[in-house]
Design a protein around this motif. Structure first.
Motif, short mmCIF file in Angstrom:
data_model
loop_
_atom_site.label_atom_id
_atom_site.label_comp_id
_atom_site.label_asym_id
_atom_site.label_seq_id
_atom_site.Cartn_x
_atom_site.Cartn_y
_atom_site.Cartn_z
N SER A 99 0.94 -1.32 -0.04
CA SER A 99 -0.09 -0.13 -0.10
C SER A 99 0.90 1.15 0.03
CB SER A 99 -1.09 -0.01 1.22
OG SER A 99 -0.27 0.07 2.35
N GLY A 100 0.36 2.42 -0.31
CA GLY A 100 0.97 3.48 -0.44
C GLY A 100 2.38 3.74 -1.72
N GLN A 101 2.91 4.60 -1.49
CA GLN A 101 3.92 4.77 -2.46
C GLN A 101 5.08 3.79 -2.12
OE1 GLN A 101 1.89 6.37 -4.29
NE2 GLN A 101 3.39 7.41 -5.44
N ARG A 102 5.68 3.06 -3.14
CA ARG A 102 6.79 2.13 -2.77
C ARG A 102 8.05 2.50 -3.68
NH1 ARG A 102 6.30 -0.16 1.33
NH2 ARG A 102 8.00 -1.85 0.71
N GLU A 130 8.12 -9.44 -4.19
CA GLU A 130 7.74 -10.07 -2.78
C GLU A 130 8.52 -9.70 -1.71
OE1 GLU A 130 5.35 -14.24 -3.63
OE2 GLU A 130 7.60 -14.46 -4.04
N GLN A 131 9.93 -9.77 -1.91
CA GLN A 131 10.82 -9.69 -0.81
C GLN A 131 10.93 -8.20 -0.14
OE1 GLN A 131 14.36 -11.13 -2.40
NE2 GLN A 131 13.78 -13.23 -2.44
N LEU A 132 10.94 -7.12 -1.29
CA LEU A 132 11.24 -5.67 -0.80
C LEU A 132 9.70 -4.90 -0.90
CD1 LEU A 132 14.64 -5.13 -2.31
CD2 LEU A 132 14.04 -6.08 -0.03
N GLY A 133 8.85 -5.41 -1.47
CA GLY A 133 7.55 -4.68 -1.72
C GLY A 133 7.74 -3.69 -2.99
N VAL A 134 8.82 -3.73 -3.62
CA VAL A 134 9.08 -2.58 -4.93
C VAL A 134 7.87 -2.74 -5.90
CG1 VAL A 134 11.42 -2.91 -4.53
CG2 VAL A 134 10.32 -4.06 -6.18
N VAL A 135 7.75 -1.71 -6.76
CA VAL A 135 6.96 -1.49 -7.95
C VAL A 135 7.95 -1.65 -9.04
CG1 VAL A 135 5.37 -0.32 -9.10
CG2 VAL A 135 5.33 -0.09 -6.83
N LEU A 136 7.87 -2.72 -9.71
CA LEU A 136 8.66 -3.36 -10.68
C LEU A 136 8.18 -2.78 -12.21
CD1 LEU A 136 11.35 -4.72 -11.84
CD2 LEU A 136 9.95 -6.72 -11.73
N VAL A 137 8.61 -2.28 -12.97
CA VAL A 137 8.26 -1.87 -14.26
C VAL A 137 9.41 -2.52 -15.22
CG1 VAL A 137 7.79 0.08 -16.01
CG2 VAL A 137 7.49 0.11 -13.50
N HIS A 166 4.71 9.54 -14.04
CA HIS A 166 3.48 9.01 -13.59
C HIS A 166 3.93 8.15 -12.28
CE1 HIS A 166 2.93 9.50 -17.83
NE2 HIS A 166 1.59 9.68 -17.67
N ALA A 167 4.67 8.62 -11.42
CA ALA A 167 5.10 8.01 -10.33
C ALA A 167 3.74 7.85 -9.33
CB ALA A 167 6.10 8.85 -9.55
N GLU A 168 2.91 8.98 -9.27
CA GLU A 168 1.73 8.82 -8.19
C GLU A 168 0.80 7.65 -9.04
OE1 GLU A 168 -1.58 11.69 -6.51
OE2 GLU A 168 0.07 12.40 -7.73
N VAL A 172 4.79 4.77 -6.91
CA VAL A 172 6.37 4.99 -6.84
C VAL A 172 6.79 6.08 -6.06
CG1 VAL A 172 8.40 5.12 -8.33
CG2 VAL A 172 6.60 3.40 -9.10
N ARG A 173 7.91 5.95 -5.18
CA ARG A 173 8.35 7.08 -4.66
C ARG A 173 9.48 7.63 -5.41
NH1 ARG A 173 10.12 5.24 1.40
NH2 ARG A 173 11.33 7.06 0.80
N LEU A 174 9.37 8.71 -5.85
CA LEU A 174 10.59 9.34 -6.48
C LEU A 174 11.90 9.56 -6.12
CD1 LEU A 174 8.57 12.42 -8.31
CD2 LEU A 174 9.66 10.44 -9.26
#
Length: 339
Positions: A99-102, A130-137, A166-168, A172-174
């Motif tokens: 949840s939230g910005q990652r 899975e391990q770090l909760g990143v948003v992967l593109v 388009h981070a928001e 994604v956290r800038l």
């Protein structure tokens, strides 16, 4: 001495150096060596231009269901504008409970600049979701030889700008935006980091460069050591760079955004992680790039894995050496992306 005689002498010196280099080359890790015959059926040691169509089938990424089946990961397909506004595909992976910005990771796939897709070699990167909760593109950039320089590198840079813009909506956290790439993708990722610095583009917190393809000139000893053996040899490298650069390969007019080993100013770049096998052609150029980053006052963590052939973590993930490489890379990512 006449010009034909000089060319003949030069060719003889190069051939002699190549023969000696092959005699002096490091050996493969025994556990990895056992798997090389299996790898060769999908990824032959020498890739020539007539094998590009075969490699585009052989090295295609697995189905999405195979990548995320049974995992707490969801995938969303997006389209972004690549170089000159051309629409390109991106797959966005998130943890189902995040949840939230990652932290955000832009991944650039491998494939010698000529093949591969946004799912190729993605298994290890999916683990970070899975391990770090990143948003992967993970993106599709246009491939050579149909699209020569600057298309692939400018597509990657366009993806980086799109991701930041388009981070928001991407979640994604800038301040935690990282670029990652493997092999050809590692070189393109390094080039995008250079371009972002020079163009005042997105500010990156790190660059993950796995056995990166950095130098079109083919001048290192490790390039000569692995000729016709392993994964991705000297001829394969010439095929890939030739597909991208044409007659410009090895000449004076190649952009450092395409071949980052040519960069002369490496200050003010994001912290880098570089890993490479000792028994592959990219060993020396990877070590040299890390050294250049240090000499410019930058941060770089370098790992040279003894007896590792090119991309051994992808082709033989079960081996002890691969497990060590994957764990070390994960530890760096965890530190760089931490609050």
């Amino acid at each position: 001495m006449k010009e034909p005689e000089m060319k003949e002498l030069t060719q003889g010196v190069v051939e002699g150096a190549g023969r000696q280099a092959r005699l002096d080359r490091p050996t493969f890790d025994p556990e990895l060596r056992a798997g090389l015959a299996i790898v060769g059926g999908m990824f032959p040691p020498t890739v020539t231009s007539d094998l590009i169509d075969f490699m585009r089938v052989s090295y295609a990424g697995p189905p999405l269901e195979t990548l995320i089946g049974g995992r707490n990961i969801r995938c969303e397909e997006r389209v972004f504008e690549g170089y000159e506004g051309h629409p390109l595909k991106a797959s966005v992976f998130r943890h189902q409970r995040a949840s939230g910005q990652r932290p955000g990771v832009l991944f650039v796939h491998s494939g010698g600049l000529m093949f591969g897709d946004r799912f190729s070699g993605l298994d290890r990167m999916i683990d970070f979701v899975e391990q770090l909760g990143v948003v992967l593109v993970s993106i599709e950039y246009r491939l050579a030889p149909e699209y020569r320089d600057p298309y692939p590198r400018e597509d990657v840079y366009a993806a980086l700008e799109w991701m930041a813009l388009h981070a928001e909506s991407l979640g994604v956290r800038l301040d935690r935006l990282l670029i990652a790439g493997a092999s050809a993708g590692g070189g393109l990722a390094a080039g995008a980091a250079l371009a972002a610095r020079d163009r005042g583009g997105p500010r990156l917190c790190g660059q993950l460069l796995d056995y990166p393809m950095l130098d079109d000139r083919g001048i290192t000893k490790s390039t000569l050591q692995f000729d016709g053996i392993g994964v991705w040899d000297r001829v394969s490298n010439e095929t890939g760079w030739g597909a991208l650069l044409g007659e410009a390969r090895g000449g004076p007019d190649v952009s450092p955004y395409a071949a980052p080993a040519r960069a002369t100013e490496l200050c003010d770049l994001p912290p880098a992680f570089l890993d490479v096998g000792s028994a592959e052609i990219f060993r020396d150029e990877t070590v040299a790039y890390a050294d250049a980053l240090w000499n410019a006052g930058g941060q770089a963590e370098l790992h040279v894995w003894p007896g590792g052939f090119h991309a051994f973590d992808i082709f033989a993930p079960h081996t002890a050496l691969s497990r060590g490489m994957i764990a070390t890379r994960s530890a760096w990512m965890s530190r760089v992306l931490a609050d």
